[in-house]
Design an enzyme around this catalytic site. Structure first.
Site, PDB file in Angstrom:
ATOM      1  CB  CYS A 154      -0.919   0.001   1.206  1.00  0.00           C
ATOM      2  SG  CYS A 154      -2.215  -1.246   1.103  1.00  0.00           S
TER       3      CYS A 154
HETATM    4  N1  LIG Z   1      -2.752  -6.517   1.439  1.00  0.00           N
HETATM    5  C1  LIG Z   1      -3.134  -5.389   1.994  1.00  0.00           C
HETATM    6  O1  LIG Z   1      -2.758  -5.085   3.112  1.00  0.00           O
HETATM    7  C2  LIG Z   1      -4.068  -4.452   1.274  1.00  0.00           C
HETATM    8  C3  LIG Z   1      -4.769  -3.509   2.036  1.00  0.00           C
HETATM    9  C4  LIG Z   1      -5.659  -2.673   1.405  1.00  0.00           C
HETATM   10  C5  LIG Z   1      -5.818  -2.732   0.024  1.00  0.00           C
HETATM   11  N2  LIG Z   1      -5.099  -3.638  -0.716  1.00  0.00           N
HETATM   12  C6  LIG Z   1      -5.329  -3.680  -2.167  1.00  0.00           C
HETATM   13  O2  LIG Z   1      -6.208  -4.778  -2.438  1.00  0.00           O
HETATM   14  C7  LIG Z   1      -5.876  -5.347  -3.708  1.00  0.00           C
HETATM   15  C8  LIG Z   1      -5.565  -6.824  -3.529  1.00  0.00           C
HETATM   16  O3  LIG Z   1      -4.433  -6.930  -2.677  1.00  0.00           O
HETATM   17  P1  LIG Z   1      -4.016  -8.288  -1.961  1.00  0.00           P
HETATM   18  O4  LIG Z   1      -2.960  -7.940  -0.985  1.00  0.00           O
HETATM   19  O5  LIG Z   1      -5.229  -9.013  -1.503  1.00  0.00           O
HETATM   20  O6  LIG Z   1      -3.356  -9.078  -3.194  1.00  0.00           O
HETATM   21  P2  LIG Z   1      -2.929 -10.620  -3.229  1.00  0.00           P
HETATM   22  O7  LIG Z   1      -1.850 -10.709  -4.222  1.00  0.00           O
HETATM   23  O8  LIG Z   1      -2.744 -11.132  -1.843  1.00  0.00           O
HETATM   24  O9  LIG Z   1      -4.245 -11.327  -3.809  1.00  0.00           O
HETATM   25  C9  LIG Z   1      -4.742 -11.090  -5.089  1.00  0.00           C
HETATM   26  C10 LIG Z   1      -5.348 -12.368  -5.613  1.00  0.00           C
HETATM   27  O10 LIG Z   1      -5.919 -12.106  -6.894  1.00  0.00           O
HETATM   28  C11 LIG Z   1      -5.720 -13.242  -7.710  1.00  0.00           C
HETATM   29  N3  LIG Z   1      -5.872 -12.866  -9.113  1.00  0.00           N
HETATM   30  C12 LIG Z   1      -5.027 -12.193  -9.909  1.00  0.00           C
HETATM   31  N4  LIG Z   1      -5.567 -12.016 -11.127  1.00  0.00           N
HETATM   32  C13 LIG Z   1      -6.790 -12.597 -11.100  1.00  0.00           C
HETATM   33  C14 LIG Z   1      -7.821 -12.745 -12.055  1.00  0.00           C
HETATM   34  N5  LIG Z   1      -7.713 -12.247 -13.287  1.00  0.00           N
HETATM   35  N6  LIG Z   1      -8.917 -13.414 -11.701  1.00  0.00           N
HETATM   36  C15 LIG Z   1      -9.050 -13.944 -10.452  1.00  0.00           C
HETATM   37  N7  LIG Z   1      -8.107 -13.822  -9.497  1.00  0.00           N
HETATM   38  C16 LIG Z   1      -6.994 -13.155  -9.827  1.00  0.00           C
HETATM   39  C17 LIG Z   1      -4.332 -13.723  -7.333  1.00  0.00           C
HETATM   40  O11 LIG Z   1      -4.133 -15.067  -7.691  1.00  0.00           O
HETATM   41  C18 LIG Z   1      -4.332 -13.493  -5.829  1.00  0.00           C
HETATM   42  O12 LIG Z   1      -4.764 -14.636  -5.118  1.00  0.00           O
HETATM   43  C19 LIG Z   1      -4.715  -4.527  -4.247  1.00  0.00           C
HETATM   44  O13 LIG Z   1      -5.233  -3.493  -5.055  1.00  0.00           O
HETATM   45  C20 LIG Z   1      -4.094  -3.942  -2.997  1.00  0.00           C
HETATM   46  O14 LIG Z   1      -3.414  -2.731  -3.266  1.00  0.00           O
HETATM   47  C21 LIG Z   1      -4.244  -4.515  -0.098  1.00  0.00           C
END
Ligand SMILES: NC(=O)c1ccc[n+]([C@@H]2O[C@H](COP(=O)([O-])OP(=O)(O)OC[C@H]3O[C@@H](n4cnc5c(N)ncnc54)[C@H](O)[C@@H]3O)[C@@H](O)[C@H]2O)c1
Length: 435
Positions: A275
């Site tokens: 983030c």
């Molecule tokens: N991790 C955090 O602390 C956090 C906090 C707030 C916001 N975010 C935001 O949330 C979003 C997701 O982050 P995250 O940490 O959960 O990511 P992550 O990498 O942990 O998870 C994302 C998931 O999406 C899947 N994926 C990718 N392409 C795909 C598709 N086309 N169809 C289906 N699944 C697909 C991946 O396999 C993965 O399991 C990002 O935009 C991130 O910036 C993350």
């Protein structure tokens, strides 16, 4: 309200709505669990078969979601997962939680959002609510996503509904999780906002509706840019204090006693996670497109980005005092996760520090109770035993202040310690060097 929106509202209120979550990572899986706990049947969709298979065995792979929480919900049939997007046709709501990384030139990488929306659009039908949760630049939902669904001829706000609702989850935070962190939601039309707010209110304690998807997108970027810039400012203050031989940690603690008008931020070895180091660049990219240069973001980015170099210069200076240099020295890195008590090493400043030290010819080892292996080119290595690493090192550098480390043994056994987190607050010794 259209007939379709009334139907959807009814299904949501009665918990009969079929809930879908696309992307089952740190954000998506906790959301699945919240809605399942609220009594909905939730289908998760992810391209990663390993994650899907684990969920379909009732097992968790996310530290904040114990299997003991996931399994009973799975046993009740409330949670299932698939790699097959054809389930979209049976879903009423779809929350998208896919990655939004930066490209090589720090430009937004929209490929995950585009790909997942293309897959959803193939099975799209009237009456559905789609909510983007991935952090992104203002305009993504209405400029990029909406046309992909509106081209079917369906009318947003009447035939289908679209919102942006930022995820604010803070991995490892014991007090605030998905359920008790207020949820901001903004729709393309007032009906979209109403339905989005109604949907999240079923599982999350507090809902904060805003008037547009762009406002909701901007809220998340404001929050993370606020942190990133304040950390940049305090990192600069830390470097000033270093020059003037002032203990920056003592200064911040004393300043934080002011009961109004001050909020403490702490220096460190650099930014990590997905983030704070990334999101502000989504904002500066979009703002540049509108002809406006985001100067604070660029400046804080450059100060924060230089912190691993500063840490290495502190290690170099500390070793010099013992007539040693980084080249040929054994340096043990304590903690490589990007923050305390989590198992995530992505974007961690530890990777930069290790790479820099190796480049200078140091023999680097690390220990981290949460990260048994690092596989982030060019840093690929396995953890060593904490006590052995400390014992053998010419210098131990604390990069992540995990609670599980034995700090008492560290102080007793280490020849030299560089503490970038003030983990040894209150402990003094000629062999302890603070940032
Ligand atoms: N991790 C955090 O602390 C956090 C906090 C707030 C916001 N975010 C935001 O949330 C979003 C997701 O982050 P995250 O940490 O959960 O990511 P992550 O990498 O942990 O998870 C994302 C998931 O999406 C899947 N994926 C990718 N392409 C795909 C598709 N086309 N169809 C289906 N699944 C697909 C991946 O396999 C993965 O399991 C990002 O935009 C991130 O910036 C993350």
């Amino acid at each position: 309200m259209s007939k379709l929106s009334e139907n959807l509202a009814q299904k949501i209120k009665s918990h009969q709505a079929q809930v879908g979550v696309v992307g089952l990572g740190y954000v998506g899986l906790p959301l699945v669990v919240e809605f399942a706990e609220a009594g909905f049947t939730v289908t998760g969709i992810d391209l990663d078969k390993r994650k899907v298979d684990m969920i379909n065995r009732g097992e968790s792979y996310i530290q904040d979601i114990p299997t003991s929480v996931l399994k009973p919900l799975w046993e009740k049939g409330r949670i299932k997962a698939t790699t097959d997007f054809s389930v979209v046709k049976d879903l009423d709501t779809i929350s998208i939680c896919v990655p939004t990384p930066l490209g090589k030139s720090k430009e937004p990488d929209m490929s995950f959002i585009v790909k997942s929306c293309e897959s959803i659009a193939q099975h799209f039908a009237p009456g559905k609510l789609i909510i983007l949760e991935s952090t992104t630049y203002p305009g993504t939902t209405d400029e990029l996503m909406l046309p992909m669904f509106a081209k079917s001829g369906l009318k947003v706000g009447e035939d289908f509904f679209m919102c942006f609702s930022p995820e604010r989850v803070d991995p490892g935070n014991a007090k605030f999780q998905t359920k008790n962190t207020p949820k901001v939601v903004g729709g393309i039309t007032p009906t979209c906002t109403e339905l989005g707010a109604l949907f999240y209110a079923q599982a999350i304690d507090t809902i904060v509706p805003v008037n547009s998807t762009r406002s909701a997108e901007m809220v998340k970027l404001l929050e993370n840019t606020f942190r990133m810039i304040n950390i940049g400012m305090v990192n600069e203050i830390a470097r000033m204090c270093d020059r003037m031989n002032i203990n920056v940690w003592e200064v911040i603690d004393a300043a934080a006693t002011k009961p109004f008008g001050f909020m403490p931020f702490y220096p460190g070895p650099g930014l990590g996670g997905h983030c704070i180091p990334i999101d502000p660049f989504y904002l500066s990219w979009k703002s540049k497109q509108s002809g406006f240069e985001a100067r604070f973001i660029e400046l804080a980015g450059s100060i924060n980005g230089d912190m691993p170099n500063f840490v290495v210069s502190k290690i170099q200076g500390a070793l010099n005092d013992f007539s040693k240099s980084v080249k040929g020295s054994k340096i043990h890195v304590l903690g490589v996760a990007y923050k305390r008590d989590i198992d995530d090493v992505r974007e961690s400043p530890a990777l930069d520090v290790i790479h820099l030290l190796q480049g200078l010819g140091a023999n680097v080892t690390y220990s981290d109770p949460w990260i048994p292996k690092i596989d982030h080119e060019p840093v690929v290595m396995s953890a060593t035993d904490e006590a052995k690493g400390i014992q053998e090192a010419d210098c131990v550098v604390i990069i992540t202040d995990h609670k599980k480390f034995d700090y008492k043994a560290l102080v007793q056994n280490a020849k030299l310690i560089v503490d970038t987190r003030n983990a040894l607050k209150g402990v003094t010794g000629s062999n302890i060097v603070r940032l």
